[in-house]
Design an enzyme around this catalytic site. Structure first.
Site, PDB file in Angstrom:
ATOM      1  N   ASP A 102     -13.818  -3.983   4.444  1.00  0.00           N
ATOM      2  CA  ASP A 102     -12.827  -2.971   4.095  1.00  0.00           C
ATOM      3  C   ASP A 102     -11.521  -3.202   4.863  1.00  0.00           C
ATOM      4  O   ASP A 102     -11.435  -4.057   5.747  1.00  0.00           O
ATOM      5  CB  ASP A 102     -13.370  -1.550   4.324  1.00  0.00           C
ATOM      6  CG  ASP A 102     -13.672  -1.243   5.778  1.00  0.00           C
ATOM      7  OD1 ASP A 102     -12.807  -1.489   6.642  1.00  0.00           O
ATOM      8  OD2 ASP A 102     -14.768  -0.736   6.069  1.00  0.00           O
ATOM      9  N   LYS A 103     -10.519  -2.437   4.499  1.00  0.00           N
ATOM     10  CA  LYS A 103      -9.167  -2.620   5.029  1.00  0.00           C
ATOM     11  C   LYS A 103      -9.138  -2.556   6.547  1.00  0.00           C
ATOM     12  O   LYS A 103      -8.355  -3.259   7.204  1.00  0.00           O
ATOM     13  CB  LYS A 103      -8.250  -1.558   4.427  1.00  0.00           C
ATOM     14  CG  LYS A 103      -6.786  -1.690   4.787  1.00  0.00           C
ATOM     15  CD  LYS A 103      -5.971  -0.633   4.063  1.00  0.00           C
ATOM     16  CE  LYS A 103      -4.486  -0.752   4.378  1.00  0.00           C
ATOM     17  NZ  LYS A 103      -3.691   0.288   3.658  1.00  0.00           N
TER      18      LYS A 103
END
Length: 232
Positions: A102-103
Site C-alpha cells: 500500500d501507499k
C-alpha cells in the site's frame, strides 16, 4: 518473432514507429550493422539506439518501493511505474506487480510479465515467506507472538483464521513479522487487533531475496539465481 513486433512488444513504440526506427538505422547488432525488419538476430545481440534491448518476456524485477507510491497503473498521484522506464508500461504481456504494497508501506516489490511465475509466487502451495519490519505507536503487550503463531487468529470480517506467523520482537515498539500469506493490509490489521497501531512498515525480504544493493526508489532485473531465492 519479427523484429518490428518484438520491439513493439517490449514497449519501444508502436509497430509503425518501430518500422520507422528500423528504416532510420536505429536498430543494429552489436557490430553496428543495421538490421532489417525480417532480421533473425539473437535478442541479446540487438541494440536499440546503441543500447541493449530490455529483457524478453519472462522478466522479473525487484524494486525498493518508497513511501507514497501506489501499486497501480491508473490511480492518481505517484505510481510505482513512474520509477521504471516509460516503455515498461507498454510491454506486452503487461508488466504486473506480484502482490501489492500500500501507499504507506515501503520495501521489496516484485514485477513480472510472466503469468505462470506470478501465480507461482502468490500460490498458497508455494508458501513463500514475506518479512516485514514494523514500527508501532505503543509498546507491545507481550501476547502478540503467541497469538500470531497460533493459527487461530481471526481478522474482522473474515471467515478463515490466519496462517501461523512468526514475530521477532526487537524492542517494545519494533518487531520483525514473517507472513506466509497476503491478505488485505494484513500486518496493520493484525496489530490493530491487539490494540496497537503500525506507524511504519517496510517489507525487507521475499523468500530469502533481500534488497541488498537496491537503494530506495531503485530497481534491478533478477537473474535466475535471484529468482530461485524467492522460493528458498
Amino acid at each position: 518473432m519479427r523484429l518490428v513486433k518484438l520491439l513493439a512488444n517490449l514497449g519501444y513504440g508502436s509497430r509503425k514507429e518501430m518500422q520507422q526506427a528500423i528504416r532510420h538505422g536505429w536498430v543494429t547488432d552489436r557490430k553496428g550493422n543495421q538490421l532489417k525488419a525480417d532480421a533473425k538476430t539473437d535478442h541479446k545481440d540487438i541494440l536499440f539506439d546503441d543500447e541493449p534491448l530490455d529483457p524478453a518476456q519472462g522478466v522479473v524485477i525487484l524494486m525498493n518501493k518508497p513511501l507514497g507510491y501506489v501499486c497501480s497503473t491508473k490511480d492518481q498521484g505517484r505510481l510505482v511505474y513512474d520509477l521504471l522506464p516509460d516503455r515498461f508500461r507498454m510491454r506486452k504481456p503487461v508488466l504486473s506487480t506480484i502482490g501489492r504494497l500500500d501507499k504507506e508501506t515501503s520495501g521489496a516489490l516484485l514485477f513480472t510479465d510472466d503469468g505462470t511465475f506470478l501465480h507461482q509466487v502468490i500460490s498458497p502451495k508455494s508458501n513463500v515467506p514475506k518479512v516485514y519490519e514494523v514500527t508501532l505507536d505503543r509498546p507491545m503487550n507481550g501476547s502478540e507472538a503467541a497469538l500470531f503463531a497460533s493459527g487461530e487468529m481471526m481478522l474482522e470480517n473474515e471467515q478463515k483464521p490466519l496462517k501461523p506467523a512468526e514475530l521477532d520482537v526487537i524492542d517494545e515498539t519494533h518487531a520483525r513479522l514473517t507472513l506466509h500469506e497476503g491478505r488485505y493490509h494484513q500486518v496493520r490489521r493484525m496489530f490493530a487487533a491487539t490494540g496497537n497501531h503500525v506507524t511504519d512498515l517496510a517489507r525487507s525480504r521475499i523468500g530469502t531475496l533481500t534488497l541488498e544493493g537496491v537503494d530506495e526508489g531503485q530497481w534491478k532485473i533478477l537473474s535466475e539465481d535471484d529468482k530461485a531465492l524467492i522460493f528458498s
